[in-house]
Design an enzyme around this catalytic site. Structure first.
Site, PDB file in Angstrom:
ATOM      1  N   HIS A  14     -30.557 -13.091-115.320  1.00  0.00           N
ATOM      2  CA  HIS A  14     -30.499 -12.152-116.459  1.00  0.00           C
ATOM      3  C   HIS A  14     -31.765 -12.328-117.287  1.00  0.00           C
ATOM      4  CE1 HIS A  14     -27.917 -10.260-119.906  1.00  0.00           C
ATOM      5  NE2 HIS A  14     -29.206  -9.983-120.054  1.00  0.00           N
ATOM      6  N   HIS A  16     -35.115  -9.826-118.751  1.00  0.00           N
ATOM      7  CA  HIS A  16     -35.829  -8.549-118.878  1.00  0.00           C
ATOM      8  C   HIS A  16     -37.322  -8.849-118.882  1.00  0.00           C
ATOM      9  CE1 HIS A  16     -32.054  -6.511-120.126  1.00  0.00           C
ATOM     10  NE2 HIS A  16     -31.759  -7.720-120.579  1.00  0.00           N
ATOM     11  N   HIS A 194     -24.829  -4.724-118.221  1.00  0.00           N
ATOM     12  CA  HIS A 194     -24.548  -5.444-119.461  1.00  0.00           C
ATOM     13  C   HIS A 194     -23.200  -4.922-119.982  1.00  0.00           C
ATOM     14  CE1 HIS A 194     -28.746  -6.511-119.339  1.00  0.00           C
ATOM     15  NE2 HIS A 194     -28.762  -7.027-120.549  1.00  0.00           N
ATOM     16  N   GLU A 197     -21.277  -7.778-124.567  1.00  0.00           N
ATOM     17  CA  GLU A 197     -22.235  -8.526-125.399  1.00  0.00           C
ATOM     18  C   GLU A 197     -21.833  -8.231-126.856  1.00  0.00           C
ATOM     19  OE1 GLU A 197     -26.281  -7.056-125.203  1.00  0.00           O
ATOM     20  OE2 GLU A 197     -27.134  -8.872-126.119  1.00  0.00           O
ATOM     21  N   ASP A 275     -32.582 -14.021-120.939  1.00  0.00           N
ATOM     22  CA  ASP A 275     -32.524 -12.646-121.464  1.00  0.00           C
ATOM     23  C   ASP A 275     -33.926 -12.130-121.835  1.00  0.00           C
ATOM     24  OD1 ASP A 275     -31.205 -10.291-122.030  1.00  0.00           O
ATOM     25  OD2 ASP A 275     -30.259 -10.987-123.878  1.00  0.00           O
ATOM     26  N   ASP A 276     -34.390 -12.484-123.033  1.00  0.00           N
ATOM     27  CA  ASP A 276     -35.708 -12.050-123.529  1.00  0.00           C
ATOM     28  C   ASP A 276     -36.400 -13.258-124.149  1.00  0.00           C
ATOM     29  OD1 ASP A 276     -35.368  -8.989-123.239  1.00  0.00           O
ATOM     30  OD2 ASP A 276     -33.560  -9.632-124.295  1.00  0.00           O
TER      31      ASP A 276
HETATM   32  N1  ADE Z   1     -32.520  -5.174-123.330  1.00  0.00           N
HETATM   33  C1  ADE Z   1     -33.202  -6.321-123.427  1.00  0.00           C
HETATM   34  N2  ADE Z   1     -32.366  -7.304-123.821  1.00  0.00           N
HETATM   35  C2  ADE Z   1     -31.143  -6.765-123.950  1.00  0.00           C
HETATM   36  C3  ADE Z   1     -29.873  -7.263-124.332  1.00  0.00           C
HETATM   37  N3  ADE Z   1     -29.665  -8.543-124.643  1.00  0.00           N
HETATM   38  N4  ADE Z   1     -28.843  -6.400-124.380  1.00  0.00           N
HETATM   39  C4  ADE Z   1     -29.023  -5.122-124.076  1.00  0.00           C
HETATM   40  N5  ADE Z   1     -30.185  -4.604-123.719  1.00  0.00           N
HETATM   41  C5  ADE Z   1     -31.247  -5.417-123.656  1.00  0.00           C
HETATM   42 ZN    ZN Z   2     -30.035  -8.553-121.259  1.00  0.00          ZN
END
Ligand code: ADE
Ligand code: ZN
Length: 315
Positions: A14, A16, A194, A197, A275-276
């Site tokens: 997971h 991006h 997703h 969340e 994630d990011d």
């Molecule tokens: N795009 C990038 N990170 C995300 C996240 N945590 N939830 C939804 N979309 C995303």
């Molecule tokens: Zn994500």
């Protein structure tokens, strides 16, 4: 403990790619492409990384992606991430990219894809990191736009293992994209999404029943629905959980309150992901480290989490 966690072989499921854009690279690309930025310097930008919810983060994340213009930019972005993977013993990656974030700015689909693919192939050859790329649809955009993106992708069908669904969750349930996902599956692509969340457990049910996903991305709100928990445990549906993301975006008020180890002990196939990472304060090892520091994760639990990530690979 950090070094021990870092040395564990693991997969990242997971992630991006646009979320790996570190402020230093963002500024370097802005200069290379002569893009004017609303932030004075790297420090000012970093200070803006304080979010109350998913949308506040997404607004900054899409603004930051504007510096990505050329094939080389997408290559450099992906390559920098793969070097992090190498340093953290991440041996397999299944990253997302959001084509619509770029095609809507006039960047051709194949420019984005060629840059990412070039780096992933070099990563396999030079760093020994295996990969499976996931094309993710932006759920705040329409079904029609998602269909158009899938059409653009089909000449490059073999570049992907799956399609995914991300961006603003609440108000954009998986059911909105059922027909798009049907088409993707008819093309032989796997699916992930997703769900759970910020959105309710119902969205996780829809992702499973309508989009027929192999994994749920996040899924931490499944714990609110006992029948759903039983299904996820019985069917061993992997959840790609992102602890630092969840605390940065206030899904949990503090890491102490995160439910990942509770889920693990109930038999849910949970995995640890970043994630990011450029926006949330760390890559995979930092996510494991946070579980050790704030939840008392044991080495045995860390080994199970890492093994889950390897078992939950799509390819
Ligand atoms: N795009 C990038 N990170 C995300 C996240 N945590 N939830 C939804 N979309 C995303
Ligand atoms: Zn994500």
């Amino acid at each position: 403990m950090y070094e021990w966690l870092n040395a564990l072989p693991k997969a990242e499921l997971h992630l991006h790619l646009e979320g790996t854009l570190e402020p230093e690279l963002l500024f370097a690309l802005a200069e290379r492409n002569q893009v004017k930025l609303p932030w004075a310097d790297v420090e000012t930008l970093r200070k803006a990384y304080a979010f109350n919810n998913l949308q506040e983060f997404l607004d900054l994340y899409y603004a930051g992606a504007d510096v990505l213009r050329t094939e080389q930019d997408f290559y450099d972005l992906t390559w920098a991430y793969l070097q992090k993977c190498k340093a953290q013993n991440v041996i397999h990656v299944e990253p997302f990219f959001d084509p619509q974030t770029h095609t809507d700015r006039g960047i051709p689909f194949e420019v984005v894809l060629r840059g990412i693919q070039g780096a992933l192939k070099d990563g396999e050859k030079q760093l020994g990191i295996r990969h499976g790329l996931i094309l993710s649809f932006l759920r705040h955009l329409s079904e029609e736009e998602a269909f158009r993106t899938l059409d653009q992708a089909m000449p490059f069908r073999d570049a992907f293992v799956a399609v995914g669904l991300d961006s603003s969750e609440v108000g954009h349930p998986p059911s909105k994209f059922q027909r798009v996902f049907d088409r993707a599956r008819a093309e032989g692509l796997l699916t992930v999404a997703h769900a759970g969340e910020e959105g309710p457990p119902e969205y996780i049910w829809e992702a499973l029943d309508l989009l027929k996903v192999e994994r749920i991305d996040h899924g931490v709100r499944a714990i609110e629905d006992e029948r759903l928990m039983q299904r996820i445990i019985d069917e061993q549906i992997p959840l790609t959980v992102c602890p630092l993301s969840n605390t940065k975006l206030c899904v949990f008020d503090h890491m102490r309150e995160h439910n990942i180890l509770q889920m693990l002990e109930r038999g849910v196939k949970v995995t640890v992901n970043s994630d990011d990472p450029a926006y949330f304060g760390g890559y995979v090892t930092e996510n494991f480290q946070a579980l050790y520091e704030h939840l008392g994760m044991t080495k045995e639990q860390a080994q199970r989490l890492a093994q889950n990530s390897l078992d939950a690979r799509l390819v």
